[in-house]
Design a protein around this motif. Structure first.
Motif, PDB file in Angstrom:
ATOM      1  N   GLU A  93       4.929   0.811  -5.800  1.00  0.00           N
ATOM      2  CA  GLU A  93       5.100  -0.635  -5.806  1.00  0.00           C
ATOM      3  C   GLU A  93       4.386  -1.321  -4.646  1.00  0.00           C
ATOM      4  O   GLU A  93       4.263  -2.557  -4.615  1.00  0.00           O
ATOM      5  CB  GLU A  93       6.587  -0.992  -5.784  1.00  0.00           C
ATOM      6  CG  GLU A  93       7.323  -0.684  -4.485  1.00  0.00           C
ATOM      7  CD  GLU A  93       7.762   0.766  -4.346  1.00  0.00           C
ATOM      8  OE1 GLU A  93       8.508   1.056  -3.393  1.00  0.00           O
ATOM      9  OE2 GLU A  93       7.353   1.596  -5.195  1.00  0.00           O
ATOM     10  N   ARG A  94       3.880  -0.546  -3.699  1.00  0.00           N
ATOM     11  CA  ARG A  94       3.228  -1.122  -2.520  1.00  0.00           C
ATOM     12  C   ARG A  94       1.743  -0.770  -2.433  1.00  0.00           C
ATOM     13  O   ARG A  94       1.078  -1.152  -1.467  1.00  0.00           O
ATOM     14  CB  ARG A  94       3.926  -0.623  -1.248  1.00  0.00           C
ATOM     15  CG  ARG A  94       5.359  -1.086  -1.073  1.00  0.00           C
ATOM     16  CD  ARG A  94       5.400  -2.519  -0.583  1.00  0.00           C
ATOM     17  NE  ARG A  94       6.723  -2.911  -0.119  1.00  0.00           N
ATOM     18  CZ  ARG A  94       7.002  -4.054   0.469  1.00  0.00           C
ATOM     19  NH1 ARG A  94       6.031  -4.939   0.668  1.00  0.00           N
ATOM     20  NH2 ARG A  94       8.221  -4.350   0.864  1.00  0.00           N
ATOM     21  N   ALA A 123      -1.796  -8.193  14.957  1.00  0.00           N
ATOM     22  CA  ALA A 123      -0.695  -8.491  15.877  1.00  0.00           C
ATOM     23  C   ALA A 123       0.208  -9.577  15.301  1.00  0.00           C
ATOM     24  O   ALA A 123       1.441  -9.498  15.422  1.00  0.00           O
ATOM     25  CB  ALA A 123      -1.252  -8.916  17.235  1.00  0.00           C
ATOM     26  N   GLU A 124      -0.386 -10.597  14.684  1.00  0.00           N
ATOM     27  CA  GLU A 124       0.420 -11.645  14.053  1.00  0.00           C
ATOM     28  C   GLU A 124       1.277 -11.057  12.935  1.00  0.00           C
ATOM     29  O   GLU A 124       2.457 -11.403  12.795  1.00  0.00           O
ATOM     30  CB  GLU A 124      -0.495 -12.734  13.496  1.00  0.00           C
ATOM     31  CG  GLU A 124      -1.209 -13.559  14.562  1.00  0.00           C
ATOM     32  CD  GLU A 124      -2.214 -14.533  13.967  1.00  0.00           C
ATOM     33  OE1 GLU A 124      -2.375 -14.548  12.715  1.00  0.00           O
ATOM     34  OE2 GLU A 124      -2.860 -15.256  14.741  1.00  0.00           O
ATOM     35  N   ARG A 125       0.704 -10.180  12.151  1.00  0.00           N
ATOM     36  CA  ARG A 125       1.432  -9.558  11.046  1.00  0.00           C
ATOM     37  C   ARG A 125       2.593  -8.714  11.561  1.00  0.00           C
ATOM     38  O   ARG A 125       3.699  -8.728  11.000  1.00  0.00           O
ATOM     39  CB  ARG A 125       0.464  -8.688  10.232  1.00  0.00           C
ATOM     40  CG  ARG A 125       1.068  -8.022   9.002  1.00  0.00           C
ATOM     41  CD  ARG A 125       0.060  -7.076   8.349  1.00  0.00           C
ATOM     42  NE  ARG A 125       0.564  -6.549   7.089  1.00  0.00           N
ATOM     43  CZ  ARG A 125       0.233  -6.967   5.881  1.00  0.00           C
ATOM     44  NH1 ARG A 125      -0.644  -7.955   5.749  1.00  0.00           N
ATOM     45  NH2 ARG A 125       0.757  -6.415   4.799  1.00  0.00           N
ATOM     46  N   LEU A 126       2.345  -7.981  12.644  1.00  0.00           N
ATOM     47  CA  LEU A 126       3.333  -7.046  13.166  1.00  0.00           C
ATOM     48  C   LEU A 126       4.342  -7.690  14.104  1.00  0.00           C
ATOM     49  O   LEU A 126       5.322  -7.061  14.489  1.00  0.00           O
ATOM     50  CB  LEU A 126       2.620  -5.899  13.884  1.00  0.00           C
ATOM     51  CG  LEU A 126       1.884  -4.934  12.945  1.00  0.00           C
ATOM     52  CD1 LEU A 126       0.894  -4.076  13.724  1.00  0.00           C
ATOM     53  CD2 LEU A 126       2.878  -4.052  12.191  1.00  0.00           C
ATOM     54  N   VAL A 130       3.303  -2.407   6.105  1.00  0.00           N
ATOM     55  CA  VAL A 130       3.647  -2.721   4.721  1.00  0.00           C
ATOM     56  C   VAL A 130       5.060  -2.228   4.452  1.00  0.00           C
ATOM     57  O   VAL A 130       5.312  -1.012   4.443  1.00  0.00           O
ATOM     58  CB  VAL A 130       2.665  -2.067   3.724  1.00  0.00           C
ATOM     59  CG1 VAL A 130       3.046  -2.434   2.292  1.00  0.00           C
ATOM     60  CG2 VAL A 130       1.222  -2.496   4.005  1.00  0.00           C
ATOM     61  N   GLY A 131       5.989  -3.149   4.260  1.00  0.00           N
ATOM     62  CA  GLY A 131       7.358  -2.758   3.977  1.00  0.00           C
ATOM     63  C   GLY A 131       8.119  -2.361   5.225  1.00  0.00           C
ATOM     64  O   GLY A 131       7.702  -2.620   6.359  1.00  0.00           O
ATOM     65  N   GLU A 185       0.965   4.997   4.558  1.00  0.00           N
ATOM     66  CA  GLU A 185      -0.417   5.393   4.815  1.00  0.00           C
ATOM     67  C   GLU A 185      -1.140   4.380   5.696  1.00  0.00           C
ATOM     68  O   GLU A 185      -1.984   4.745   6.528  1.00  0.00           O
ATOM     69  CB  GLU A 185      -1.152   5.552   3.475  1.00  0.00           C
ATOM     70  CG  GLU A 185      -2.626   5.845   3.560  1.00  0.00           C
ATOM     71  CD  GLU A 185      -2.962   7.302   3.783  1.00  0.00           C
ATOM     72  OE1 GLU A 185      -4.128   7.586   4.136  1.00  0.00           O
ATOM     73  OE2 GLU A 185      -2.077   8.162   3.601  1.00  0.00           O
ATOM     74  N   ALA A 186      -0.809   3.110   5.555  1.00  0.00           N
ATOM     75  CA  ALA A 186      -1.471   2.068   6.349  1.00  0.00           C
ATOM     76  C   ALA A 186      -1.196   2.252   7.840  1.00  0.00           C
ATOM     77  O   ALA A 186      -2.093   2.064   8.670  1.00  0.00           O
ATOM     78  CB  ALA A 186      -1.013   0.685   5.885  1.00  0.00           C
TER      79      ALA A 186
END
Length: 340
Positions: free
Chosen positions: A154-155, A201-204, A211-212, A217-218
């Motif tokens: 799903e990801r 950095a903004e995402r984290l 992801v999730g 793997e990312a």
């Protein structure tokens, strides 16, 4: 050997051997415990991905591993860490021999990771992006109990999108900066790298993982670049806008992963530094390997538990590395901790 080409942007040779090892053997190579040997160097970030995924999934017995030394010449990686300078299973001194067993006229990169069929002595694949995905998807019958799902169905679209951006600007971006043959090519790679790191950095900042709520793997693919950043890429590859330790979100994220079983316990900082500073003679002609940086910070609290999530979801962490595969303590931050 030269890695920098005057006036040219760096382009990675991606002509890989793409034969896959699959559960049903549809390409002639079925998953079979003990039949194959994963050849890696702990210095190499691309091989580092396979080392981490193999360990997280518990495939140590099903897919034995050979560790090449941290340096090589224009011919090949060598097995100088093994008694007599030969891999004890394959019986070869150089990885090149396994590539020539596959194709006597082989004229492409002798790269790690490579999966070798022990029955023939020939490389099956060196397609590093596919190797880790196939370990997740094709070797499931041999995963350990509690192994994480690193590539959940799903990801996958989101993971693939993140991986593509990270590969272009970060994983390969540091090489595009370090091996640039002109000021213009270097500047383009440098700017793309730090712009992407800013976006990551903004995402984290609000998410423990890429992801999730679990490791995927990312995270593996980004980690192998981040863990080498201050030791190598900041100085050696001139990626020096900021050190990783000067990027608070990414530094905390990297420490979180490093302290997760299966990540930091696969990292050999001595091999990493020796490889880049000794092999890339056109960048570092003296061959002097820096003494630093101080590794103690890798073991400091990261505080990212507050973001929620857990590395293995409903699964469990892997156990300690097998003694034969443990990184020497002197090559790790734990050596600093032991002296404190």
């Amino acid at each position: 050997m030269s890695y920098v080409h005057d006036g040219a942007a760096y382009e990675r040779d991606s002509r890989y051997l793409t034969t896959r090892i699959t559960a049903d053997g549809r390409e002639g190579h079925p998953v079979e415990p003990g039949r194959y040997r994963l050849v890696v160097s702990r210095a190499c970030p691309w091989a580092g991905r396979a080392v981490i995924v193999r360990r997280l999934l518990g495939l140590e017995r099903a897919l034995p591993m050979a560790v090449a030394g941290p340096v090589h010449d224009e011919r090949s990686w060598t097995f100088d860490l093994d008694p007599g300078g030969r891999d004890p299973v394959l019986g070869i001194e150089r990885l090149r021999d396994a590539y020539l067993a596959r194709d006597p006229g082989y004229d492409r990169g002798i790269t790690v990771p490579a999966v070798v069929d022990v029955t023939t002595g020939a490389v099956v694949t060196n397609d590093f992006p596919a190797i880790t995905l196939d370990l997740s998807l094709e070797w499931t019958a041999h995963h350990r109990p509690g192994a994480p799902d690193l590539y959940p169905a799903e990801r996958r679209a989101e993971i693939d999108a993140v991986n593509a951006e990270v590969y272009e600007d970060v994983n390969n971006g540091v090489y595009r900066a370090g091996f640039a043959g002109s000021q213009t090519a270097y500047r383009e790679a440098y700017e793309a790298l730090f712009e992407r790191l800013g976006r990551l950095a903004e995402r984290l900042a609000g998410s423990r993982y890429l992801v999730g709520d679990t490791v995927t793997e990312a995270d593996v693919r980004l980690f192998t670049t981040l863990v080498r950043f201050d030791a190598v890429y900041h100085g050696h590859f001139k990626c020096n806008a900021r050190k990783l330790t000067e990027m608070p979100v990414l530094w905390a994220y990297a420490r979180d992963l490093f302290q997760t079983p299966g990540f930091g316990d696969t990292v050999d900082f001595v091999h990493i530094k020796r490889h880049y500073y000794e092999v890339h003679a056109d960048i570092n002609p003296t061959g002097i390997v820096p003494a630093g940086p101080d590794l103690a910070g890798w073991l400091t609290p990261h505080g990212r538990e507050a973001l929620g999530g857990s590395p293995f979801g409903d699964g469990t962490p892997p156990g300690p590395p097998e003694p034969s595969e443990a990184v020497p303590v002197a090559h790790t931050p734990w050596a600093t901790a032991a002296r404190a």
